[in-house]
Design an enzyme around this catalytic site. Structure first.
Site, PDB file in Angstrom:
ATOM      1  N   SER A   1       0.721  -0.862  -0.119  1.00 40.45           N
ATOM      2  CA  SER A   1      -0.027   0.070  -0.068  1.00 40.45           C
ATOM      3  C   SER A   1       0.830   1.094  -0.088  1.00 40.45           C
ATOM      4  O   SER A   1       1.717   1.376  -1.049  1.00 40.45           O
ATOM      5  CB  SER A   1      -0.863  -0.135   1.262  1.00 40.45           C
ATOM      6  OG  SER A   1      -1.998   0.759   1.063  1.00 40.45           O
TER       7      SER A   1
ATOM      8  N   HIS B   1      -7.432  -6.221  -0.375  1.00 41.97           N
ATOM      9  CA  HIS B   1      -6.024  -5.088   0.141  1.00 41.97           C
ATOM     10  C   HIS B   1      -5.248  -5.772   1.097  1.00 41.97           C
ATOM     11  O   HIS B   1      -4.081  -5.431   1.119  1.00 41.97           O
ATOM     12  CB  HIS B   1      -6.464  -3.722   0.473  1.00 41.97           C
ATOM     13  CG  HIS B   1      -5.441  -2.480   0.341  1.00 41.97           C
ATOM     14  ND1 HIS B   1      -4.712  -2.399  -0.836  1.00 41.97           N
ATOM     15  CD2 HIS B   1      -4.966  -1.801   1.361  1.00 41.97           C
ATOM     16  CE1 HIS B   1      -3.860  -1.565  -0.370  1.00 41.97           C
ATOM     17  NE2 HIS B   1      -4.115  -1.129   0.818  1.00 41.97           N
TER      18      HIS B   1
END
Length: 264
Positions: free
Chosen positions: A92, A241
């Site tokens: 991320s 994610h």
């Protein structure tokens, strides 16, 4: 700024050791512990440097937050450890930091793995989290259960709450957050941004995407290949994610295979 870090020497090495050095970089609201499972997996044959990025974990806090500064922090840490060249894995926001390092000083980066992020400007994905965190006075809570219950009023995802709770630190009166919420909130636009649009990294890079995540979309392919012409991609099914946690074995295996294949 000298970041907080942990070094894990390769378990299999000798006096002539030339094992790859890999820096592991966590995402927003995280800390070096987030990639501990990957560190343990790679540690057999690689030297690992786990890092708390600025304003996170036990690294220094600052009023500033940008990818240029975070990349500079990584190189300052490498210099302090007498490490000239190294590879990177970033998840991320940490993936953007890894790409920033590669694009700003490509001669120092051997290769990198980017987990579920692309070199693009993102829309706001974190306002509900910021709103929830800013609404609480963590010093007033006595247990993590109480904090979790308070967060649940604004954050439905138990997975997100569990992740945030990892950064709670018990003090004499209640809790504090390990990350610098004020600065992250004030500079969130910089975190969403991508200021390296014209640079190119001509070495190996692997993007790993969670199949159920919207952080890497098909429309981003041209952006990726423009700056990383040798990019490879892997998709992990039944993961979003948080792919490095939800499918840790698969994620760790893909990272290991990439570094084995591209060993110097």
């Amino acid at each position: 700024m000298l970041l907080n870090y942990q070094i894990k020497k390769a378990l299999k090495h000798d006096a002539t050791d030339k094992s790859e050095i890999i820096f592991l970089l966590h995402g927003l609201f995280g800390s070096l512990s987030n990639l501990a499972l990957l560190a343990k997996h790679l540690n057999t044959t690689h030297h690992i440097v786990l890092v708390d990025l600025r304003n996170h974990g036990q690294s220094p806090q600052s009023d500033s937050m940008s990818y240029a500064l975070m990349a500079e922090d990584i190189f300052d840490l490498a210099d302090s450890l007498n490490i000239n060249t190294f590879s990177l894995v970033g998840h991320s926001m940490g993936g953007k930091v890894a790409m920033a390092c590669a694009l700003s000083s490509p001669q120092r980066i051997n290769s990198l793995v980017v987990a579920d992020i692309a070199p693009v400007i993102y829309e706001d994905k974190h306002s509900p989290v910021f709103e929830a965190l800013n609404s609480l006075d963590f010093s007033q809570y006595k247990t993590r259960y109480e904090v979790n219950e308070a967060l649940s009023q604004k954050i439905d995802s138990a997975e997100v709450r569990s992740f945030l709770l990892k950064s709670l630190h018990k003090v004499a009166q209640g809790f504090i957050l390990r990350f610098n919420l004020k600065t992250l909130y004030q500079h969130y636009e910089n975190i969403r941004d991508w200021p390296y649009k014209d640079a190119v990294f001509n070495k190996k890079i692997l993007f790993i995407k969670g199949a159920d995540s919207d952080y890497i979309l098909p429309s981003y392919q041209n952006d990726i290949l423009k700056q990383f012409p040798h990019a490879q991609a892997k998709i992990i099914q039944q993961a979003d994610h948080w792919l490095h946690i939800q499918k840790a074995k698969t994620f760790n295996r893909l990272v290991e295979q990439f570094f084995q294949k591209n060993a110097r």
